[in-house]
Design a protein around this motif. Structure first.
Motif, mmCIF file in Angstrom:
data_model
loop_
_atom_site.group_PDB
_atom_site.id
_atom_site.type_symbol
_atom_site.label_atom_id
_atom_site.label_comp_id
_atom_site.label_asym_id
_atom_site.label_seq_id
_atom_site.Cartn_x
_atom_site.Cartn_y
_atom_site.Cartn_z
ATOM 1 N N GLY A 167 -10.552 -0.298 1.233
ATOM 2 C CA GLY A 167 -10.430 -0.259 -0.215
ATOM 3 C C GLY A 167 -11.565 0.458 -0.914
ATOM 4 O O GLY A 167 -11.439 0.806 -2.092
ATOM 5 N N HIS A 168 -12.694 0.696 -0.235
ATOM 6 C CA HIS A 168 -13.820 1.416 -0.847
ATOM 7 C C HIS A 168 -14.770 1.844 0.267
ATOM 8 O O HIS A 168 -14.757 1.290 1.368
ATOM 9 C CB HIS A 168 -14.538 0.528 -1.870
ATOM 10 C CG HIS A 168 -15.085 -0.744 -1.289
ATOM 11 N ND1 HIS A 168 -16.350 -0.838 -0.751
ATOM 12 C CD2 HIS A 168 -14.535 -1.985 -1.147
ATOM 13 C CE1 HIS A 168 -16.558 -2.066 -0.313
ATOM 14 N NE2 HIS A 168 -15.468 -2.786 -0.549
ATOM 15 N N ASP A 228 -11.865 -4.039 3.023
ATOM 16 C CA ASP A 228 -11.724 -4.782 1.764
ATOM 17 C C ASP A 228 -10.612 -4.149 0.932
ATOM 18 O O ASP A 228 -10.826 -3.130 0.254
ATOM 19 C CB ASP A 228 -13.043 -4.750 0.984
ATOM 20 C CG ASP A 228 -14.106 -5.611 1.642
ATOM 21 O OD1 ASP A 228 -13.736 -6.405 2.517
ATOM 22 O OD2 ASP A 228 -15.282 -5.474 1.292
ATOM 23 N N ILE A 229 -9.441 -4.741 0.953
ATOM 24 C CA ILE A 229 -8.281 -4.185 0.261
ATOM 25 C C ILE A 229 -7.716 -5.255 -0.668
ATOM 26 O O ILE A 229 -7.570 -6.420 -0.284
ATOM 27 C CB ILE A 229 -7.201 -3.739 1.265
ATOM 28 C CG1 ILE A 229 -7.743 -2.621 2.161
ATOM 29 C CG2 ILE A 229 -5.952 -3.258 0.545
ATOM 30 C CD1 ILE A 229 -6.773 -2.154 3.214
ATOM 31 N N ASP A 230 -7.410 -4.839 -1.896
ATOM 32 C CA ASP A 230 -6.789 -5.756 -2.845
ATOM 33 C C ASP A 230 -5.313 -5.931 -2.521
ATOM 34 O O ASP A 230 -4.675 -5.067 -1.915
ATOM 35 C CB ASP A 230 -6.942 -5.221 -4.277
ATOM 36 C CG ASP A 230 -8.399 -5.194 -4.719
ATOM 37 O OD1 ASP A 230 -9.184 -6.012 -4.211
ATOM 38 O OD2 ASP A 230 -8.743 -4.326 -5.553
ATOM 39 N N ARG A 231 -4.774 -7.035 -2.981
ATOM 40 C CA ARG A 231 -3.357 -7.328 -2.746
ATOM 41 C C ARG A 231 -2.462 -6.248 -3.327
ATOM 42 O O ARG A 231 -1.404 -5.918 -2.760
ATOM 43 C CB ARG A 231 -3.034 -8.706 -3.355
ATOM 44 C CG ARG A 231 -1.550 -9.055 -3.428
ATOM 45 C CD ARG A 231 -0.954 -9.214 -2.039
ATOM 46 N NE ARG A 231 0.467 -9.511 -2.093
ATOM 47 C CZ ARG A 231 1.434 -8.615 -2.224
ATOM 48 N NH1 ARG A 231 1.117 -7.317 -2.306
ATOM 49 N NH2 ARG A 231 2.697 -8.969 -2.264
ATOM 50 N N ASP A 232 -2.866 -5.639 -4.437
ATOM 51 C CA ASP A 232 -2.024 -4.643 -5.100
ATOM 52 C C ASP A 232 -1.870 -3.371 -4.276
ATOM 53 O O ASP A 232 -1.008 -2.542 -4.597
ATOM 54 C CB ASP A 232 -2.608 -4.290 -6.473
ATOM 55 C CG ASP A 232 -2.590 -5.480 -7.420
ATOM 56 O OD1 ASP A 232 -1.783 -6.407 -7.167
ATOM 57 O OD2 ASP A 232 -3.373 -5.490 -8.387
ATOM 58 N N PHE A 233 -2.688 -3.205 -3.245
ATOM 59 C CA PHE A 233 -2.606 -1.988 -2.427
ATOM 60 C C PHE A 233 -1.263 -1.917 -1.690
ATOM 61 O O PHE A 233 -0.736 -0.836 -1.446
ATOM 62 C CB PHE A 233 -3.768 -1.978 -1.427
ATOM 63 C CG PHE A 233 -3.838 -0.750 -0.569
ATOM 64 C CD1 PHE A 233 -4.496 0.386 -1.012
ATOM 65 C CD2 PHE A 233 -3.233 -0.722 0.680
ATOM 66 C CE1 PHE A 233 -4.564 1.526 -0.212
ATOM 67 C CE2 PHE A 233 -3.291 0.407 1.477
ATOM 68 C CZ PHE A 233 -3.956 1.532 1.038
ATOM 69 N N ASP A 282 -8.972 -10.490 0.326
ATOM 70 C CA ASP A 282 -8.532 -10.905 -1.002
ATOM 71 C C ASP A 282 -7.727 -12.195 -0.851
ATOM 72 O O ASP A 282 -6.732 -12.239 -0.132
ATOM 73 C CB ASP A 282 -7.673 -9.795 -1.613
ATOM 74 C CG ASP A 282 -7.308 -10.083 -3.073
ATOM 75 O OD1 ASP A 282 -7.451 -11.246 -3.504
ATOM 76 O OD2 ASP A 282 -6.872 -9.143 -3.761
ATOM 77 N N THR A 342 -5.700 -13.617 -2.546
ATOM 78 C CA THR A 342 -4.301 -13.591 -2.976
ATOM 79 C C THR A 342 -3.369 -13.257 -1.814
ATOM 80 O O THR A 342 -2.144 -13.359 -1.945
ATOM 81 C CB THR A 342 -4.103 -12.574 -4.116
ATOM 82 O OG1 THR A 342 -4.553 -11.285 -3.675
ATOM 83 C CG2 THR A 342 -4.879 -12.991 -5.355
ATOM 84 N N ARG A 399 -7.501 -20.011 -0.722
ATOM 85 C CA ARG A 399 -8.065 -19.504 -1.973
ATOM 86 C C ARG A 399 -9.475 -20.058 -2.143
ATOM 87 O O ARG A 399 -9.785 -21.179 -1.752
ATOM 88 C CB ARG A 399 -7.174 -19.890 -3.147
ATOM 89 C CG ARG A 399 -5.792 -19.209 -3.090
ATOM 90 C CD ARG A 399 -4.974 -19.518 -4.328
ATOM 91 N NE ARG A 399 -3.690 -18.844 -4.278
ATOM 92 C CZ ARG A 399 -3.474 -17.595 -4.711
ATOM 93 N NH1 ARG A 399 -4.487 -16.900 -5.234
ATOM 94 N NH2 ARG A 399 -2.276 -17.045 -4.643
#
Length: 767
Positions: free
Chosen positions: A335-336, A399-404, A431, A433, A449
Motif C-alpha cells: 500500500g505504500h 500494508d493495504i487498506d480494505r478499499d484496495f 487493516d 476491517t 478489530r
C-alpha cells in the motif's frame, strides 16, 4: 536302537507309524512285555548251582531280553510309510539365485552360492539320489524363476528374492504333472511384498509338501550397511542440499568411519561419524552443493573394514535433480513504499529461482510496477480474473487498506489459495476491517478489530512509543527451530545460536490468537494476548494452499544491522518465498511411484494435467518420451486413468542402471504462454535390498514348510531330506507297510543275546 535303524524307520517310529500286525490291544501287548521279566525271574529263583545276586541279575536280564525279542518278532512289527513309484512323479527344486547368495558367511568364508552348488551337484550331492526316484526339475529364482541344468547357471546376480512368485511360476510350469514335492533352498529373505504362505497353503491343499532348506547365518556378525539416503533442497538459495544417511551396523560399535559423497571421481562432501551400539541404526547429515544445472548422480561411500562380510552395502547411489526450472512467480502488493519492500525485493532478485512482480502504491491513484514480464502485466492493477491471478504461485501483501480490493477480488484471492493451491503472506500491519472478510479465514491468525484488544496492545506497529512498538528479539518456538524456512544452518545448535545473534526488531502488530491448525514459528518474548504469546510468524494449510502471517515490518533490520557479508535476512526471505510458492501445482506435473528403481523394476509414471482454471483436464492427449542411460529414445502414449480426474499413466521396465530422463508432451495445453512440455528424471541404481537384513530368516522358511505339510532343514541337515521326501505322504504317494521282524539286525541281536546267555550259563556250570 537308533544305531541299528535307518533314519526313515526312526522317523516313522517317532511319528507313530509303528505297529504290530498280529498284535493284541496295545495295553495287552504292553502287559505281555512287562510280564516276561517277572516270569524269567521266577524261573531263576531256584538254580542247580548257587549264584550270586549279580550273576542271577545278569542271567535274568539276558533271558528276559531274548524272550522279549522273540515276542517282538512273533507279533510281526511293521512300520507304515509312503512311497512313490520310481520315475513316475516329479520333484521341483527351487534354488535362490539372488545377490544375497554371494555373501561369504558360511564356514571357511564360503559364499552361499558355492556351498549350495556343492550340496546339489557334487558327487555326494542330493540331486543324484533324488533323480533315481523322481524326475527332477531344477529352477533358479530371484525376481523370476527359470530352469537350470547345472551349477554354472547359478549366478547369484538377481536383485530381488520373490518367494511367492517363484512358487507360483513353478506351479504354473509344472501344472498338470504329477508333482510329489518341492524343495526350496533359500535364506528366506523375501522383498517382493507378497506373502509366500498363500502359495504354500495352496501346495498343501494339493498334498504337495514343500521342504525348505535355510542357507546363511541368522545374523551377519560384522557389517556396516547404508539402509537409507534421502536428499532434499533446503537452504542457501536452493544451492545446498541436505543429505540424510541412515547407517546400521553390527560388530563395529563405537568405531569411527568416514562418509563421502562422490560426484564421479570428485569428492564433494565428507564427514567422520561415530557408529552406535551393535544392531543399532543412526542418522547422519551432510551438505552438498551441486555445481551444474542438470540431474546429478552422486554416490555415498562408507569406509570398508577388513573384517566386514558384506561390502556391497557400503555404497549407495542417489539422484539430485538440479535441472533448470522456470522461476517461481510471486506477486508482491504493497500500500505504500516501505523499507521492508526494498529489502525483500533485493533478496528475491538475488535468487534466480524466484521472480517477484510487484505492484506498489506510491501515492493516491499512483502505482509502480517492477519485475513484470510484459507491458500488460498488472497494468490494470490487482488481477480480476483467475487466468491473470493463477499465473503466480504466491502473493505477498504489505500494508493495504480494505478499499484496495473489491469483494470479487477477495473471493478470487480465497480461490487462489484454496483451489489453485497458491501461497499467501500478509506482512506488517493488517487493516482490521479485513477481520470480517474471507482474508480473515485464510490467515493462520484470527484478525480482530483494534478496539477489542486491551489498551496496551492497541495501535500496532505505527506507534513507536507504545509497548507494541518497542524493540524485541523474536523467540523461536519448538516448531520454528526445525522449520525449513527459518533454517540458518543445518546444525540445530548452530541454528539456535545464529538466531540468538540476530538484531532486535521494532514493532509488532497484535492480532487474535493462532487458529487451531496453525503453527507459530516466531513469537514475542514479552507481550501476550489472552494468556498466549503474541505470534510474530505463523503458518497454516488452507485448502490446497498455505498461508503465512508476519506481524512486524522491521525484518529489514536483520540486513541493516548485520555485517555486510551476512546474508541471514536474504536467506530467510528467499526460503520463506519458496516455501509459499513451491507447492503450488503446475499445469503439468510428473510423478513416479518410487524415489528410485533397480534394474528390472517396473516404472509407473503418472502425469497430472490441469486446464487454464487449474481444474483437472480429462481431454488431453499425452505422449511420454523416454531417454535411457545409453541415450536411446522411445515414445510411449499415456492413458487417462478413469478413476482419477486429470491423471494419465504409463509404465515401462527399467533395463539399465543410470539416469533416465522423461519428457511429457501435452497436446491439449497448447496456447500462448502455456507450458506444453514437462521434464523429469529418475535413477536406476544398484540394489541394496539383497544385502541389507540379509540374515537367514528360518522362521519364514519354517512357516512355508509347515503350511504345506513339509519340513524345514538347516543346510547341514540337507542329506536327511533325501530319505524324508521319499517317505513323506503326498498326492502321489502309496501307503506301504514294511516288516521289521525279518530284519538282519534283529536276527543278529537275537543270536548275540542267546550266545551271551549260553556262555554265561556254561561258565557257571548251569544246564
Amino acid at each position: 536302537m537308533s544305531f541299528f535303524l535307518d533314519a526313515s524307520t526312526m522317523e516313522a517310529i517317532r511319528n507313530g507309524q509303528f505297529s504290530f500286525a498280529y498284535g493284541p490291544h496295545p495295553l495287552l501287548a504292553a502287559l505281555l512285555f512287562m510280564a516276561l521279566p517277572v516270569v524269567v525271574w521266577l524261573l531263576y529263583r531256584k538254580t542247580t548251582r548257587p549264584l550270586t545276586p549279580r550273576w542271577k541279575a545278569l542271567l535274568v536280564t539276558l533271558r528276559s531280553l531274548i524272550a522279549m525279542v522273540l515276542l517282538f518278532m512273533l507279533l510281526r512289527p511293521v512300520i507304515t510309510t509312503w512311497q512313490v513309484n520310481p520315475q513316475e512323479t516329479y520333484l521341483a527344486v527351487l534354488v535362490d539365485d539372488s545377490q544375497s547368495m554371494q555373501i561369504p558367511d558360511l564356514a571357511g568364508q564360503q559364499r552361499r552360492r558355492d556351498v549350495i552348488a556343492d550340496e546339489l551337484y557334487a558327487d555326494n550331492g542330493i540331486l543324484a539320489p533324488l533323480s533315481q526316484r523322481y524326475q527332477v526339475r531344477t529352477f533358479a529364482f530371484n525376481s523370476q524363476a527359470r530352469r537350470i541344468s547345472g551349477a554354472d547357471e547359478l549366478t547369484a546376480a538377481g536383485n530381488a528374492s520373490r518367494l511367492d512368485q517363484a512358487l507360483r511360476q513353478v506351479r504354473e510350469q509344472l501344472g498338470g504333472l504329477p508333482l510329489s514335492a518341492v524343495v526350496l533352498i533359500s535364506d528366506g529373505a523375501d522383498n517382493a511384498g507378497a506373502d509366500p504362505l498363500t502359495s504354500a497353503r495352496e501346495f498343501g491343499a494339493e498334498q504337495v509338501p514343500i521342504f525348505t532348506v535355510g542357507v546363511g547365518q541368522t545374523q551377519i556378525p560384522q557389517d556396516i550397511a547404508i539402509t537409507e539416503v534421502s536428499a532434499a533442497s533446503t537452504i542457501l538459495d536452493n544451492t545446498l542440499f541436505d543429505v540424510q544417511v541412515n547407517l546400521a551396523q553390527r560388530g563395529f560399535a563405537g568405531r569411527s568411519v568416514r562418509l563421502r559423497v562422490m560426484d564421479g571421481e570428485t569428492e564433494v562432501a565428507s564427514q567422520t561419524v561415530l557408529l552406535g551400539p551393535d544392531g543399532s541404526s543412526r542418522r547422519y547429515e551432510l551438505e552438498i552443493s551441486p555445481e551444474r544445472r542438470e540431474p546429478i548422480l552422486y554416490e555415498l561411500q562408507v569406509d570398508e573394514f577388513d573384517e566386514e562380510i558384506i561390502l556391497q552395502n557400503n555404497r549407495y547411489q542417489f539422484l539430485v535433480d538440479n535441472s533448470e526450472r522456470p522461476p517461481l512467480n510471486i506477486l508482491y502488493v504493497d500500500g505504500h513504499p516501505r523499507n521492508e519492500f526494498k529489502f525483500i525485493r533485493r533478496a528475491a532478485e538475488g535468487d534466480e529461482s524466484l521472480r517477484l512482480a510487484s505492484y506498489l502504491q506510491t501515492g493516491p491513484g499512483r502505482f509502480y510496477r517492477q519485475g513484470i514480464n510484459t507491458s500488460t502485466e498488472l497494468s490494470d492493477g490487482f488481477p480480476e480474473t483467475a487466468e491473470d491471478l493463477y499465473q503466480y504461485q504466491a502473493i505477498v501483501m504489505g500494508d493495504i487498506d480494505r478499499d484496495f480490493f473489491s469483494d470479487e477480488q477477495l473471493t478470487l484471492l480465497q480461490d487462489f489459495v484454496a483451489e489453485r493451491g497458491g501461497g499467501l503472506l500478509v506482512a506488517g500491519m493488517l487493516d482490521d476491517t479485513f477481520a470480517d472478510t474471507v482474508l480473515g479465514d485464510i490467515l493462520p491468525v484470527t484478525p480482530v478489530r483494534s478496539e477489542v484488544l486491551p489498551t496496551f496492545l492497541q495501535g500496532g506497529i505505527r506507534r513507536g512509543n507504545h509497548a507494541t512498538g518497542e524493540l524485541f528479539v523474536p523467540r523461536l518456538t519448538s516448531a520454528g527451530e526445525f522449520a525449513a524456512l527459518l533454517r540458518l544452518d543445518s546444525d540445530d545448535a548452530v541454528n539456535r545460536r545464529l538466531w540468538g545473534e540476530m538484531p532486535a526488531l521494532q514493532g509488532v502488530y497484535v492480532t487474535g490468537r493462532p487458529k487451531p491448525g496453525a503453527s507459530v514459528l516466531l513469537e514475542h518474548p514479552i507481550l501476550q494476548y489472552q494468556n498466549q504469546a503474541v505470534p510474530v510468524l505463523a503458518t497454516q494449510r488452507y485448502g490446497s494452499g498455505r498461508s503465512m502471517a508476519l506481524t512486524t515490518a522491521s525484518t529489514w533490520r536483520w540486513q541493516m544491522l548485520m555485517p555486510s557479508d551476512d546474508d541471514s535476512h536474504q536467506r530467510i526471505w528467499r526460503q520463506s518465498l519458496r516455501w509459499l510458492a513451491q507447492d503450488a501445482p503446475e499445469r503439468v506435473t510428473i510423478d513416479f511411484d518410487r524415489a528410485f528403481y533397480n534394474q528390472g523394476d517396473r516404472v509407473n509414471v503418472s502425469a497430472t494435467v490441469l486446464d487454464a482454471g487449474y481444474e483437472p483436464d480429462n481431454n488431453a492427449s499425452l505422449y511420454l518420451q523416454r531417454t535411457d542411460p545409453l541415450g536411446d529414445v522411445s515414445d510411449v502414449a499415456m492413458s487417462w486413468d478413469i478413476s482419477e480426474d486429470g491423471v494419465y499413466r504409463s509404465q515401462f521396465t527399467a533395463d539399465s542402471e543410470g539416469i533416465y530422463r522423461v519428457l511429457v508432451d501435452v497436446a491439449s495445453a497448447a496456447g500462448t504462454g502455456i507450458e506444453t512440455e514437462k521434464q523429469a528424471a529418475f535413477v536406476v541404481t544398484p540394489s541394496l535390498r539383497e544385502y541389507n537384513n540379509a540374515g537367514l530368516d528360518s522362521g519364514m522358511l519354517g512357516r512355508i514348510a509347515e503350511a504345506s505339510g513339509g519340513r524345514y532343514y538347516s543346510l547341514p541337515q540337507i542329506q536327511q531330506l533325501v530319505d524324508d521326501i521319499e517317505h513323506s505322504p503326498g498326492a502321489y504317494s502309496m501307503e506301504v507297510q514294511e516288516d521289521l521282524w525279518d530284519k538282519p539286525w534283529l536276527l543278529a541281536l537275537l543270536i548275540a543275546l542267546m550266545s551271551l546267555d549260553w556262555m554265561a550259563r556254561r561258565y557257571r556250570g548251569l544246564s
